[in-house]
Design an enzyme around this catalytic site. Structure first.
Site, PDB file in Angstrom:
ATOM      1  N   GLY A  78       0.783  -1.239   0.000  1.00 52.96           N
ATOM      2  CA  GLY A  78       0.000   0.000   0.000  1.00 52.96           C
ATOM      3  C   GLY A  78       0.812   1.285   0.000  1.00 52.96           C
ATOM      4  CG  ASP A 130      -1.221  -6.819  -4.903  1.00 55.79           C
ATOM      5  OD1 ASP A 130      -0.342  -5.970  -5.130  1.00 55.79           O
ATOM      6  OD2 ASP A 130      -0.967  -8.046  -4.804  1.00 55.79           O
ATOM      7  CG  ASP A 146      -3.576 -12.997 -12.139  1.00 53.12           C
ATOM      8  OD1 ASP A 146      -3.171 -11.946 -12.666  1.00 53.12           O
ATOM      9  OD2 ASP A 146      -3.115 -14.123 -12.412  1.00 53.12           O
ATOM     10  CG  ASP A 171       5.608  -0.676  -7.834  1.00 49.18           C
ATOM     11  OD1 ASP A 171       6.553  -0.719  -8.647  1.00 49.18           O
ATOM     12  OD2 ASP A 171       5.784  -0.617  -6.601  1.00 49.18           O
ATOM     13  CE  LYS A 211       8.324  -3.080  -9.573  1.00 47.99           C
ATOM     14  NZ  LYS A 211       9.184  -2.506  -8.551  1.00 47.99           N
TER      15      LYS A 211
END
Ligand SMILES: C[S@@+](CC[C@H](N)C(=O)[O-])C[C@H]1O[C@@H](n2cnc3c(N)ncnc32)[C@H](O)[C@@H]1O
Length: 263
Positions: A78, A130, A146, A171, A211
């Site tokens: 988080g 997440d 997922d 991320d 990312k």
């Protein structure tokens, strides 16, 4: 850095403890003591050292406004969501989790692209996603699943209630194997999945940040994003570990496909 971190302290939950307690080896603890960002995150009550990466990028690019709609992919524990939350004006009454039954009752409204003058809502929204669970963040909504599965993306679309998204953050990181090429391929797959979602949901002018691990497929991702965004640049935040090949791709000024056709 300190202002954001102080604010985030208020919202820090068990996630920080989980992060800090998960390491048992003394070698890891020594490494951590040397890691100034992990230390700072611990001292300032942030849920992860990753928070500093987002702080650096947002402080310089200013892409989160008070009324933005932000989707944070790979949000647990988080850190990024806490940073995003600091920039947003959220409604405190929003439930953290929406049950599958409640979701079933929500019709899947397709995103309506705004044309002309955009009427802004009075508050922002934050949707954290997440595969792992995560401690609540007041005013945000959490979808556990997922992201690469269609069903998870449908759940996100439902909780958007037809809203366009201003910012998609990713991320997401696969469990690393130690094989550089394999890890690179896996994260690029996640980055493509996130960019396809961004293209479907972003508003005109929206922002996408994700990312990746540097490698052969990086150019393919950047070329793909350049077809949809005015500017695409790579970013390596100061908080990225020197031994890591991670970097971030920041794509700003999204141009929806229907807008492209008009030009
Ligand atoms: C580096 S961590 C994110 C840290 C987070 N941004 C923060 O600031 O605390 C990467 C996250 O990506 C999540 N992840 C990896 N693959 C995923 C997937 N397919 N769907 C959803 N989440 C995923 C992992 O569970 C993990 O929590």
């Amino acid at each position: 850095m300190t202002t954001v971190a102080k604010w985030c302290k208020y919202f820090s939950g068990k996630g920080t403890k989980r992060l800090l307690c998960s390491a048992s080896s003394s070698r890891w603890k020594i490494q951590r003591r040397k890691d100034i960002y992990a230390q700072a995150a611990h001292n300032e009550g942030l849920r992860s050292r990753a928070a500093y990466k987002l702080m650096e990028i947002v402080e310089q690019s200013h892409f989160i406004q008070q009324t933005s709609v932000v989707v944070d992919l790979g949000a647990s524990p988080g850190g990024w969501s806490m940073v995003a939350r600091q920039y947003l004006e959220l409604c405190s009454k929003i439930p953290w989790k929406i049950s599958l039954d409640e979701l079933a009752d929500i019709p899947a409204v397709p995103v309506k692209r705004s044309t002309g003058r955009v009427v802004r809502r009075s508050r922002g929204r934050l949707i954290a996603v997440d595969i792992l669970d995560m401690d609540p963040i007041p005013g945000a909504t959490f979808i556990q699943g997922d992201f690469t599965e269609r069903e998870t993306q449908q759940r996100i679309t439902k909780v958007l209630y037809g809203d366009e998204v201003d910012v998609v953050l990713s991320d997401m990181c696969p469990n690393t194997s130690g094989v550089k090429e394999l890890d690179h391929e896996r994260i690029i797959e996640l980055a493509f999945s996130a960019s396809h979602f961004a293209i479907q949901h972003l508003c005109n002018g929206g922002t996408f940040l994700c990312k990746i691990f540097q490698g052969a497929q990086e150019k393919r991702l950047i070329s793909f994003l350049e077809e949809h965004f005015v500017q695409v640049k790579r970013w390596r935040p100061k908080a990225s570990k020197s031994e890591s090949s991670e970097c971030y791709v920041l794509a700003t000024g999204f141009v929806p496909v229907d807008f492209q056709k008009q030009q």
